[in-house]
Design an enzyme around this catalytic site. Sequence first.
Site, mmCIF file in Angstrom:
data_model
loop_
_atom_site.group_PDB
_atom_site.id
_atom_site.type_symbol
_atom_site.label_atom_id
_atom_site.label_comp_id
_atom_site.label_asym_id
_atom_site.label_seq_id
_atom_site.Cartn_x
_atom_site.Cartn_y
_atom_site.Cartn_z
ATOM 1 N N GLY A 43 0.812 -1.215 0.000
ATOM 2 C CA GLY A 43 0.000 0.000 0.000
ATOM 3 C C GLY A 43 0.841 1.259 0.000
ATOM 4 N N CYS A 44 1.871 1.282 0.810
ATOM 5 C CA CYS A 44 2.714 2.468 0.918
ATOM 6 C C CYS A 44 3.492 2.720 -0.376
ATOM 7 C CB CYS A 44 3.660 2.344 2.114
ATOM 8 S SG CYS A 44 2.756 2.271 3.677
ATOM 9 N N THR A 45 3.868 1.649 -1.050
ATOM 10 C CA THR A 45 4.561 1.788 -2.331
ATOM 11 C C THR A 45 3.608 2.349 -3.387
ATOM 12 O OG1 THR A 45 6.108 0.015 -1.784
ATOM 13 C CG2 THR A 45 5.835 0.536 -4.124
ATOM 14 N N ALA A 48 3.165 6.097 -2.560
ATOM 15 C CA ALA A 48 4.363 6.877 -2.870
ATOM 16 C C ALA A 48 4.575 7.001 -4.375
ATOM 17 C CB ALA A 48 5.593 6.248 -2.207
#
Length: 150
Positions: A43-45, A48
Site C-alpha cells: 500500500g505504501c509503495t 508513494a
Amino acid sequence: MLEVGTKAPDFTLPDQDGVEHSLSDYRGKKVVLYFYPKDNTAGCTKQACGFAELYPQIQEKGAVVLGVSKDSVASHKRFQEKFGLPFTLLSDPDHEVIEEYGVWQEKKNYGKTYMGIVRTTYLIDEDGIITSAKGKVKAAANPEDTLELL
C-alpha cells in the site's frame, strides 16, 4: 487528527539523506504532508509511486510533498532510490510528530489490536494553515484525490 483551519504544528525531522527539514522551511508553498505506515509495503509503495507520478502536476500547483513514517533514514533512502521518488521522506522513529498530528492510533488487523500510523494526508497552505485533513485514506486513490484538492 488536527482540525482544518488550525495552524499546522511546526516540526524538524531528518530526510532520507539525514538533512533536517522543518515545516516552517516551506512557508510560501502549499505542503502535502502525508503519513504512511511503512516503507516498501504494498500500500505504501502504491501511494508513494502515485505521488511520484503526479509530482510535476503537484509542483505546478505550487505544492511540495513530504512523506512521514517511523522508518529510519536508511530505510527511507532505500525506498526512495528503489522507486525513484522525487519528493522528501521524513523519518520520525520516536513518532513525536506522528503523535502530534494525531495519526498514531489503535489499529486492528486479523483480530489483533496494536498502535500504528493511520494513513493520513494533510494539506497545508502557504501560511501554515491546515486546509484539508483526510484520515484512513486509500493508498492507491490518495495521490489523485489530493491533486484534485490542490
